[in-house]
Design a protein around this motif. Sequence first.
Motif, PDB file in Angstrom:
ATOM      1  N   ILE A 190       0.843  -1.204   0.000  1.00  0.00           N
ATOM      2  CA  ILE A 190       0.000   0.000   0.000  1.00  0.00           C
ATOM      3  C   ILE A 190       0.878   1.254   0.000  1.00  0.00           C
ATOM      4  N   THR A 191       2.023   1.179   0.658  1.00  0.00           N
ATOM      5  CA  THR A 191       2.947   2.315   0.635  1.00  0.00           C
ATOM      6  C   THR A 191       3.453   2.558  -0.788  1.00  0.00           C
ATOM      7  N   ASN A 192       3.740   1.482  -1.503  1.00  0.00           N
ATOM      8  CA  ASN A 192       4.130   1.643  -2.918  1.00  0.00           C
ATOM      9  C   ASN A 192       3.010   2.302  -3.716  1.00  0.00           C
ATOM     10  N   VAL A 193       1.771   1.873  -3.451  1.00  0.00           N
ATOM     11  CA  VAL A 193       0.626   2.459  -4.148  1.00  0.00           C
ATOM     12  C   VAL A 193       0.599   3.973  -3.907  1.00  0.00           C
ATOM     13  N   CYS A 194       0.795   4.361  -2.660  1.00  0.00           N
ATOM     14  CA  CYS A 194       0.750   5.792  -2.321  1.00  0.00           C
ATOM     15  C   CYS A 194       1.823   6.559  -3.081  1.00  0.00           C
ATOM     16  N   ALA A 199       1.774  14.566  -8.732  1.00  0.00           N
ATOM     17  CA  ALA A 199       2.800  15.614  -8.744  1.00  0.00           C
ATOM     18  C   ALA A 199       3.130  16.054 -10.169  1.00  0.00           C
ATOM     19  N   GLN A 200       2.932  15.149 -11.117  1.00  0.00           N
ATOM     20  CA  GLN A 200       3.159  15.532 -12.522  1.00  0.00           C
ATOM     21  C   GLN A 200       1.968  16.294 -13.091  1.00  0.00           C
ATOM     22  N   HIS A 235      -0.554  10.560   2.893  1.00  0.00           N
ATOM     23  CA  HIS A 235       0.442  11.105   1.966  1.00  0.00           C
ATOM     24  C   HIS A 235      -0.021  12.439   1.382  1.00  0.00           C
ATOM     25  N   ARG A 236      -0.897  13.089   2.074  1.00  0.00           N
ATOM     26  CA  ARG A 236      -1.424  14.413   1.680  1.00  0.00           C
ATOM     27  C   ARG A 236      -2.098  14.404   0.303  1.00  0.00           C
TER      28      ARG A 236
END
Length: 471
Positions: free
Chosen positions: A19-23, A31-32, A144-145
């Motif tokens: 799930i951290t990878n997903v975030c 961000a792009q 992750h905002r």
Amino acid sequence: MKTITMKFGGTSVGSVQAITNVCQIVQETTAQGHRVVVVVSAMSGVTDSLIQSIQLAVKGDKWGYLSISQKMRDRHEEAINDLLPPSAEREAVLSAINKLFDQHVELCQAVCILREATPRIEDAIVSFGERLSSKIVAAALRQHRINAKPLDAAHYLLTDESYQNAQPLWDETQLRIERHLLPMLDSDLIPVITGFIGATADGAYTTLGRGGSDYSAAIFAAYLRSDEFIIWTDVDGVMTTDPRIDKRARVLPYVSYQEVGELAFYGAKVLHPKTIQPIINLGIPIYVRNTFNPSHPGTLIGEETQPSMTVIKAVTCIRNISMLTISGRGMLGVPGIAGRAFTATARAGASILMISQSSSEQSVCFTVVGNQAETVKQAVEDELIVEINRQNIESVDVSAHVVILTVVGAGMRGTPGVAGRVFTVMGEGGVNVLAIAQGSSECSISFVVDEADMKRAVVALHDLALEAVPN
Ligand code: ASP
Ligand code: MG
């Protein structure tokens, strides 16, 4: 700015690390400057556990379903506790998932008392998997905002009442998605939508069939007018063959919609076979990529059928198949025998994966999933009883333990000699071909061979596919 719909499969949301990878993936994409729509599967293994809980409840095994439910509850709670710091938000998510687990236990209790689960109740129970995972993934994204919100597809994806294999009602689904979801994207919200599930007009949960998250994600990708659709999974892309059968398997950089359709139908497990259906007319590019190896470009699936250097791109294999052969000299020129046999098969609840008939009309053979073979044989014999008694049909035989191998490649169309080459390779490998059929799209050829010959056959055919793929 693009709209990118991303589907994350069970293993991709199956652990805190995943799930951290997903975030990170979602964060980088936003961000792009792109708009992201997330569609999630249940955490890996959860759908299976939910199904198991139903089976135990039907048997009256209260301890069994309670312990499964508790294990799942612990796993989800642990993930939340690891992903979120102590906070009001964490408490809210914990309470939401606990409520779902309380409902799970209540439904199992009802099944246990009745000793029966209707398909409608089964779908209601199986729906918990995605309803849970979407809440956790959305909460992790907010950490992750990212302004993420879990959404239940039951509000948008309307289906008929064929529980466990529901068909979308296209117009109403399109209307709801455009009216209620599109505006959310404009307000910079990132929806985290449950895959796999929908609802009937009166609000009962339905599911689109096992592995159906790909399909639901494709529906959302289409109606949210996505520029790209990415299927994030646990392999690098669509492969030339199953690496467990032949270690030399490589990732295909590009396959066409049509090719991937054949691949999915014939056993390559990367995509649900219906996934391209909502996408194909819109020409939305699909990428298959690995959450655990995000720097790999994956496989692009698109409209063009690129001429490849060799015509065969991939080899797939479906195991646990049985082949039924109806034979008899009296079938010659008698219309309707195949039709009646297939109708009887459908009535027995089995679907046919491949059909082939010899041109002398003295035999018809077709394949079904192994454990359905005896039921189908009985149904076909009942249907053809008159012809059997008259000895127009001599026998209905079952060959168990066979596999279907399929070679796929759009370049086969209009390339003469492919079948010949394939047969030569099989002959040289000492593989006995029991039946053969070519897809009418001319984009695949399928064979039935004995299970004992499977590995040798796959390796021999795979040689042909490997000639084309760069290392
Ligand atoms: N969770 C569902 C299944 O395991 C749907 C999916 O993952 O695509 O079949
Ligand atoms: Mg899947």
